[in-house]
Design a protein around this motif. Structure first.
Motif, mmCIF file in Angstrom:
data_model
loop_
_atom_site.group_PDB
_atom_site.id
_atom_site.type_symbol
_atom_site.label_atom_id
_atom_site.label_comp_id
_atom_site.label_asym_id
_atom_site.label_seq_id
_atom_site.Cartn_x
_atom_site.Cartn_y
_atom_site.Cartn_z
ATOM 1 N N LEU A 68 131.381 40.416 132.760
ATOM 2 C CA LEU A 68 130.444 40.642 133.012
ATOM 3 C C LEU A 68 129.712 41.235 131.400
ATOM 4 O O LEU A 68 128.804 40.877 131.148
ATOM 5 C CB LEU A 68 131.070 42.219 133.278
ATOM 6 N N ARG A 69 130.732 40.841 130.621
ATOM 7 C CA ARG A 69 130.111 40.575 129.022
ATOM 8 C C ARG A 69 129.616 39.334 128.683
ATOM 9 O O ARG A 69 128.631 38.998 128.386
ATOM 10 C CB ARG A 69 131.524 40.147 127.996
ATOM 11 N N HIS A 70 129.850 38.400 129.811
ATOM 12 C CA HIS A 70 128.886 37.001 129.854
ATOM 13 C C HIS A 70 127.383 37.089 130.430
ATOM 14 O O HIS A 70 126.619 37.087 130.136
ATOM 15 C CB HIS A 70 129.676 35.773 130.381
ATOM 16 N N LYS A 71 127.634 37.822 131.756
ATOM 17 C CA LYS A 71 125.864 38.027 132.071
ATOM 18 C C LYS A 71 125.226 39.341 131.309
ATOM 19 O O LYS A 71 124.481 39.011 131.488
ATOM 20 C CB LYS A 71 126.454 38.415 133.712
ATOM 21 N N LEU A 72 125.518 40.119 130.604
ATOM 22 C CA LEU A 72 124.774 40.923 130.060
ATOM 23 C C LEU A 72 124.380 40.587 128.836
ATOM 24 O O LEU A 72 125.102 39.551 127.924
ATOM 25 C CB LEU A 72 125.808 42.865 129.858
ATOM 26 N N MET A 76 123.183 43.885 123.594
ATOM 27 C CA MET A 76 122.096 44.926 124.980
ATOM 28 C C MET A 76 123.418 46.468 124.495
ATOM 29 O O MET A 76 124.309 46.373 124.052
ATOM 30 C CB MET A 76 122.698 45.193 126.317
ATOM 31 N N PRO A 77 122.699 47.527 124.528
ATOM 32 C CA PRO A 77 122.966 48.936 123.987
ATOM 33 C C PRO A 77 124.055 49.249 124.938
ATOM 34 O O PRO A 77 123.722 48.996 126.421
ATOM 35 C CB PRO A 77 122.086 49.760 124.045
ATOM 36 N N GLY A 78 125.598 49.465 125.064
ATOM 37 C CA GLY A 78 126.349 50.024 125.862
ATOM 38 C C GLY A 78 127.359 48.537 126.586
ATOM 39 O O GLY A 78 127.258 49.001 127.700
ATOM 40 N N ARG A 79 127.151 47.162 125.931
ATOM 41 C CA ARG A 79 127.597 45.895 126.646
ATOM 42 C C ARG A 79 128.696 45.882 126.299
ATOM 43 O O ARG A 79 129.231 46.310 127.881
ATOM 44 C CB ARG A 79 127.352 44.834 126.001
ATOM 45 N N GLU A 80 129.910 46.332 126.189
ATOM 46 C CA GLU A 80 130.915 46.891 125.905
ATOM 47 C C GLU A 80 131.532 47.612 126.853
ATOM 48 O O GLU A 80 132.602 47.318 127.688
ATOM 49 C CB GLU A 80 132.186 47.064 124.635
ATOM 50 N N ALA A 81 131.279 48.722 127.131
ATOM 51 C CA ALA A 81 131.376 49.683 127.875
ATOM 52 C C ALA A 81 131.105 49.709 129.396
ATOM 53 O O ALA A 81 131.525 49.299 129.933
ATOM 54 C CB ALA A 81 130.713 51.200 127.348
ATOM 55 N N SER A 83 131.143 46.573 130.771
ATOM 56 C CA SER A 83 131.720 45.307 130.701
ATOM 57 C C SER A 83 133.419 45.774 130.996
ATOM 58 O O SER A 83 134.722 45.270 131.403
ATOM 59 C CB SER A 83 131.941 44.010 129.916
ATOM 60 N N ASP A 84 133.782 46.851 130.474
ATOM 61 C CA ASP A 84 134.703 47.703 130.592
ATOM 62 C C ASP A 84 135.205 47.959 131.563
ATOM 63 O O ASP A 84 136.365 48.344 132.370
ATOM 64 C CB ASP A 84 134.993 48.895 129.984
ATOM 65 N N THR A 209 142.251 53.973 134.795
ATOM 66 C CA THR A 209 142.197 52.584 133.769
ATOM 67 C C THR A 209 141.007 52.487 133.494
ATOM 68 O O THR A 209 140.391 51.543 132.716
ATOM 69 C CB THR A 209 142.131 51.357 135.453
ATOM 70 N N TYR A 210 139.712 52.768 133.626
ATOM 71 C CA TYR A 210 138.633 52.746 133.314
ATOM 72 C C TYR A 210 138.458 53.771 131.515
ATOM 73 O O TYR A 210 138.430 53.036 130.907
ATOM 74 C CB TYR A 210 137.853 53.020 133.514
ATOM 75 N N ALA A 211 139.308 54.888 131.753
ATOM 76 C CA ALA A 211 139.747 55.335 130.023
ATOM 77 C C ALA A 211 140.859 54.540 129.749
ATOM 78 O O ALA A 211 141.026 54.713 128.305
ATOM 79 C CB ALA A 211 140.308 56.728 130.705
ATOM 80 N N ILE A 212 141.565 54.092 130.759
ATOM 81 C CA ILE A 212 142.375 53.139 129.422
ATOM 82 C C ILE A 212 141.651 51.589 128.612
ATOM 83 O O ILE A 212 141.645 51.610 127.323
ATOM 84 C CB ILE A 212 143.916 52.119 130.318
ATOM 85 N N ALA A 213 140.384 51.244 129.569
ATOM 86 C CA ALA A 213 139.871 50.155 128.863
ATOM 87 C C ALA A 213 139.091 50.750 127.957
ATOM 88 O O ALA A 213 138.921 50.565 126.498
ATOM 89 C CB ALA A 213 138.748 49.188 130.117
ATOM 90 N N LEU A 214 138.119 52.282 127.734
ATOM 91 C CA LEU A 214 136.886 52.400 127.110
ATOM 92 C C LEU A 214 137.816 53.104 125.538
ATOM 93 O O LEU A 214 137.363 52.792 124.567
ATOM 94 C CB LEU A 214 136.553 54.215 127.664
#
Length: 273
Positions: A68-72, A76-81, A83-84, A209-214
């Motif tokens: 996801l990080r590679h494709k975005l 881009m705004p919110g790119r990390e969120a 990809s998480d 689990t998404y909360a863990i990444a965020l």
């Protein structure tokens, strides 16, 4: 005429209402306790191979995040969120696939010990923890090595995976320990919540689990996949991986999962069971 219960309902209506009501904490506690009893009784071989599968599967979280990080687009705004979102993939595979994950066992196998303390139960719990944790580590280590040395993904995706994993290097062991506490708490809550519902498991696992990444929290098994990637990519030494990343994440997850969630979950029903 059927006997009326308090509130003006008949006995059959009262029973229907009780079936629709959310289960009480002691009911969820009993569900988790029975699951724990079954896990404690499983052969070592079954636990080990299920743990290996869990370690291999959890590595897909790193793959999904990296892809996801590679494709975005960069910047881009919110790119990390965004990809998480990939971080939840491995957990969905492991939890819904009934594979062994060490951090989930911090509550499942502890409640039987708390409900009926004894050296035999404590020994069985320690055996399960040791076997599952070792198997998870073997699984993530093998997956990381194969990912880099075969390789399994395109070079840009692998580079993105290593880039994401390198974020661990900017954290001190104390940071990793502290951030492992909420991760352990959240994963333990996954097992607890799933014990009280009959559907919606996907969303429970995904959201928590998404909360863990965020939150940038550290999970010892998913984190070990990243740590072993760094090791095999030559960006971290073995001592740093084991002592500076995996060990503090392990301690943090145990504190959050067993020291906080499991103790609180048991304490709230201790006088009712």
């Amino acid at each position: 005429m059927a006997d009326e219960q308090p509130g003006g309902m008949t006995e059959s209506e009262q029973e229907s209402a009780e079936e629709l009501a959310a289960p009480r904490s002691r009911v969820i506690h009993e569900v988790i306790r029975r699951q724990g009893e079954e896990e404690l009784a499983r052969p070592v071989g079954s636990l080990f191979w299920s743990g290996i599968a869990g370690g291999l599967a959890i590595t897909t979280s790193v793959f999904a995040e990296g892809a996801l990080r590679h494709k975005l687009p960069a910047g881009m705004p919110g790119r990390e969120a965004i990809s998480d979102l990939g971080y939840s993939l491995g957990f969905l595979m492991v939890v819904l696939g009934r594979m062994q994950l060490f951090t989930e066992q911090t509550i499942v196998t502890v409640l039987p010990v708390m409900a009926a303390p004894g050296w035999r139960r404590l020994g069985l719990a320690a055996r399960l923890w040791a076997v599952v944790f070792a198997a998870n580590m073997v699984g993530t280590c093998v997956a990381a090595a194969v990912s880099l040395w075969l390789p399994l993904a395109e070079p840009p995706v692998l580079a993105s995976m290593v880039e994401i994993s390198s974020e661990l290097l900017r954290k001190t062991p104390l940071d990793i320990l502290r951030q492992g506490i909420p991760a352990g708490f959240l994963i333990a809550s996954v097992a607890w919540i799933r014990g009280g519902i009959s559907s919606g498991d996907f969303w429970v696992v995904f959201v928590l689990t998404y909360a863990i990444a965020l939150g940038g929290f550290t999970h010892v098994v998913a984190g070990s996949a990243e740590a072993f990637l760094l090791l095999f990519a030559g960006q971290a030494g073995l001592g740093q991986v084991l002592g500076g990343i995996i060990l503090p994440a392990l301690l943090g997850n145990v504190i959050g999962g067993t020291g906080l969630f499991a103790l609180l979950a048991h304490a709230q029903v201790r006088q009712e069971i």
